[in-house]
Design an enzyme around this catalytic site. Structure first.
Site, PDB file in Angstrom:
ATOM      1  N   GLY A  61      27.199  23.618   0.525  1.00 25.21           N
ATOM      2  CA  GLY A  61      27.602  22.190   1.679  1.00 25.21           C
ATOM      3  C   GLY A  61      26.360  22.257   2.719  1.00 25.21           C
ATOM      4  CD  GLU A  72      26.696  19.004  -1.733  1.00 24.26           C
ATOM      5  OE1 GLU A  72      26.837  18.295  -2.803  1.00 24.26           O
ATOM      6  OE2 GLU A  72      27.757  19.955  -1.495  1.00 24.26           O
ATOM      7  CD  GLU A 126      27.652  24.347  -4.329  1.00 19.74           C
ATOM      8  OE1 GLU A 126      27.777  23.459  -3.423  1.00 19.74           O
ATOM      9  OE2 GLU A 126      26.689  24.590  -4.761  1.00 19.74           O
ATOM     10  CB  ALA A 174      32.925  24.531   1.845  1.00 21.03           C
TER      11      ALA A 174
END
Length: 164
Positions: A77, A80, A100, A37
């Protein structure tokens, strides 16, 4: 971006509803699966539309096999999203990770649940708490990816999708 998330959601729903589609392959563009992201979007006051967590759950719950074709990086992300897929094929030069934590954030789309289920708690805790990236070769040894390839990752992912 929200546009990418929306396109993924729309594409997956369309594929799931189409009886002629037997499997789905998710890939990035220009040799990169996804670097995750854009953190600038976290402070945006008007985030409407699909968010990453529900999208990853939608991928995971697909009735059709979903294969990730990982090139370049699958970070944050992006990893993920790949974790939500039923199968993962990675180019041997790919790097995977959840960085992150280096920004003071925890993975927010259930990566902290899906990763330990896939590779075991000790290896997952190490990746989650350190933010380190691992090679595709190490990811294969851990069970994070199902196959590594030196050639065309997308073609390999399509072959795997056709096989399953």
């Amino acid at each position: 971006s929200l546009a990418v998330l929306q396109a993924l959601e729309d594409g997956l729903k369309k594929a799931d509803a189409d009886p002629s589609v037997k499997a789905v392959m998710i890939c990035g563009e220009n040799g990169i699966f996804s670097a995750g992201a854009d953190i600038r979007g976290f402070s945006s006051p008007s985030r409407h539309g699909v968010s990453l967590g529900p999208l990853v759950s939608l991928i995971e719950s697909s009735q059709k096999p979903v294969v990730a074709a990982i090139e370049g990086v699958a970070l944050g992300g992006g990893l993920e999203v790949a974790l939500g897929c039923h199968y993962r094929v990675a180019h041997v030069k790919a790097r995977l990770g959840l960085p992150e934590v280096t920004l003071g954030l925890l993975p927010g789309a259930e990566g902290t649940q899906r990763l330990p289920r896939l590779i075991g708690v000790p290896a997952a805790v190490d990746m989650i708490t350190t933010g380190k990236h691992i090679s595709a070769t190490e990811a294969l040894k851990l069970g994070l990816v199902d196959e590594t390839v030196e050639g065309n990752t997308i073609e390999a992912a399509v072959r795997l999708a056709n096989k399953v």
